[in-house]
Write a protein that holds these residues in place. Structure first.
Motif, short mmCIF file in Angstrom:
data_model
loop_
_atom_site.label_atom_id
_atom_site.label_comp_id
_atom_site.label_asym_id
_atom_site.label_seq_id
_atom_site.Cartn_x
_atom_site.Cartn_y
_atom_site.Cartn_z
N ALA A 1 0.84 -1.20 0.00
CA ALA A 1 0.00 0.00 0.00
C ALA A 1 0.87 1.25 0.00
N LEU A 2 1.95 1.23 0.74
CA LEU A 2 2.85 2.39 0.78
C LEU A 2 3.63 2.54 -0.53
N VAL A 3 3.94 1.43 -1.20
CA VAL A 3 4.56 1.50 -2.54
C VAL A 3 3.59 2.20 -3.49
N ALA A 4 2.32 1.79 -3.46
CA ALA A 4 1.31 2.40 -4.33
C ALA A 4 1.13 3.88 -4.02
N ALA A 5 1.09 4.21 -2.74
CA ALA A 5 0.92 5.62 -2.33
C ALA A 5 2.10 6.46 -2.79
N ALA A 6 3.31 5.93 -2.66
CA ALA A 6 4.50 6.67 -3.08
C ALA A 6 4.49 6.88 -4.60
N ALA A 7 4.07 5.87 -5.35
CA ALA A 7 3.99 6.00 -6.80
C ALA A 7 2.98 7.08 -7.18
N ALA A 8 1.86 7.11 -6.48
CA ALA A 8 0.85 8.15 -6.75
C ALA A 8 1.41 9.53 -6.42
N ALA A 9 2.12 9.63 -5.31
CA ALA A 9 2.71 10.91 -4.91
C ALA A 9 3.73 11.39 -5.94
N ASP A 10 4.49 10.46 -6.50
CA ASP A 10 5.48 10.82 -7.51
C ASP A 10 4.84 11.46 -8.74
N LYS A 11 3.59 11.14 -9.00
CA LYS A 11 2.86 11.72 -10.14
C LYS A 11 1.92 12.84 -9.70
N LYS A 12 2.20 13.40 -8.53
CA LYS A 12 1.49 14.59 -8.02
C LYS A 12 0.02 14.33 -7.69
N ALA A 13 -0.29 13.12 -7.22
CA ALA A 13 -1.64 12.86 -6.74
C ALA A 13 -1.92 13.73 -5.53
N HIS A 14 -3.18 14.07 -5.32
CA HIS A 14 -3.58 14.91 -4.20
C HIS A 14 -4.20 14.08 -3.10
N ASP A 15 -4.07 14.54 -1.87
CA ASP A 15 -4.80 14.02 -0.72
C ASP A 15 -4.76 12.49 -0.65
N ILE A 16 -3.56 11.93 -0.62
CA ILE A 16 -3.39 10.48 -0.60
C ILE A 16 -3.68 9.96 0.81
N LYS A 17 -4.54 8.96 0.87
CA LYS A 17 -4.88 8.31 2.13
C LYS A 17 -4.63 6.81 1.99
N VAL A 18 -4.07 6.22 3.02
CA VAL A 18 -3.87 4.77 3.07
C VAL A 18 -4.64 4.28 4.30
N LEU A 19 -5.61 3.41 4.06
CA LEU A 19 -6.49 2.93 5.13
C LEU A 19 -6.35 1.43 5.33
N ASP A 20 -6.33 1.01 6.59
CA ASP A 20 -6.35 -0.41 6.94
C ASP A 20 -7.82 -0.80 7.07
N VAL A 21 -8.33 -1.49 6.07
CA VAL A 21 -9.75 -1.88 6.06
C VAL A 21 -9.94 -3.35 6.43
N SER A 22 -8.89 -3.98 6.94
CA SER A 22 -8.92 -5.42 7.19
C SER A 22 -9.95 -5.84 8.23
N ASN A 23 -10.28 -4.97 9.17
CA ASN A 23 -11.30 -5.33 10.16
C ASN A 23 -12.72 -5.20 9.62
N GLN A 24 -12.88 -4.48 8.51
CA GLN A 24 -14.21 -4.26 7.93
C GLN A 24 -14.47 -5.15 6.71
N LEU A 25 -13.43 -5.53 6.01
CA LEU A 25 -13.57 -6.33 4.79
C LEU A 25 -12.73 -7.59 4.88
N VAL A 26 -13.24 -8.67 4.32
CA VAL A 26 -12.46 -9.90 4.28
C VAL A 26 -11.72 -10.05 2.95
N ILE A 27 -12.07 -9.23 1.97
CA ILE A 27 -11.51 -9.40 0.62
C ILE A 27 -10.23 -8.62 0.38
N THR A 28 -9.89 -7.68 1.25
CA THR A 28 -8.65 -6.92 1.08
C THR A 28 -8.22 -6.36 2.42
#
Length: 125
Positions: A11-38
């Protein structure tokens, strides 16, 4: 159960790649307690379709270098909201207007945020 270390790393690799291309307002959320699929969501936005596409391409490239590729890619044709499913990590790259309208952060507000520093607040030193 918290997200696995590998899911958090990817997830942090993906976030860093997005930041490198000037993505805005990047959020990384741990959804493991709410979802079983990811385990993690990465949410990022861009002001136009072209930049959404550039962010998506960069995320796919960096994730491939990290040893994974998406099992599903949705929304690329329209370029307003692209979803990349890497199984343990799902990346949402949204046009700014879609981000405001759909409010994924509000839907998942009970999920812990994984710290990510995109460098935007750094003073350049």
């Amino acid at each position: 159960m918290a997200a696995t270390d590998e899911a958090r790393r990817l997830a942090l690799v993906a976030a860093a790649a997005a930041a490198d291309k000037k993505a805005h307002d990047i959020k990384v959320l741990d959804v493991s307690n709410q979802l079983v699929i990811t385990d993690c969501f990465v949410i990022a936005s861009a002001p136009n379709e072209r930049q959404v596409g550039a962010i998506v391409d960069a995320v796919e490239e960096k994730m491939r270098e990290a040893g994974t590729k998406p099992v599903r890619r949705e929304g690329a044709r329209e370029g307003r909201w692209v979803l990349l499913d890497f199984v343990d990590v799902v990346v949402h790259v949204q046009h700014t207007e879609e981000r405001v309208f759909y409010g994924l952060e509000r839907l998942w507000k009970d999920c812990p945020e994984i710290p990510f520093d995109d460098g935007a607040s750094e003073d350049g030193s």
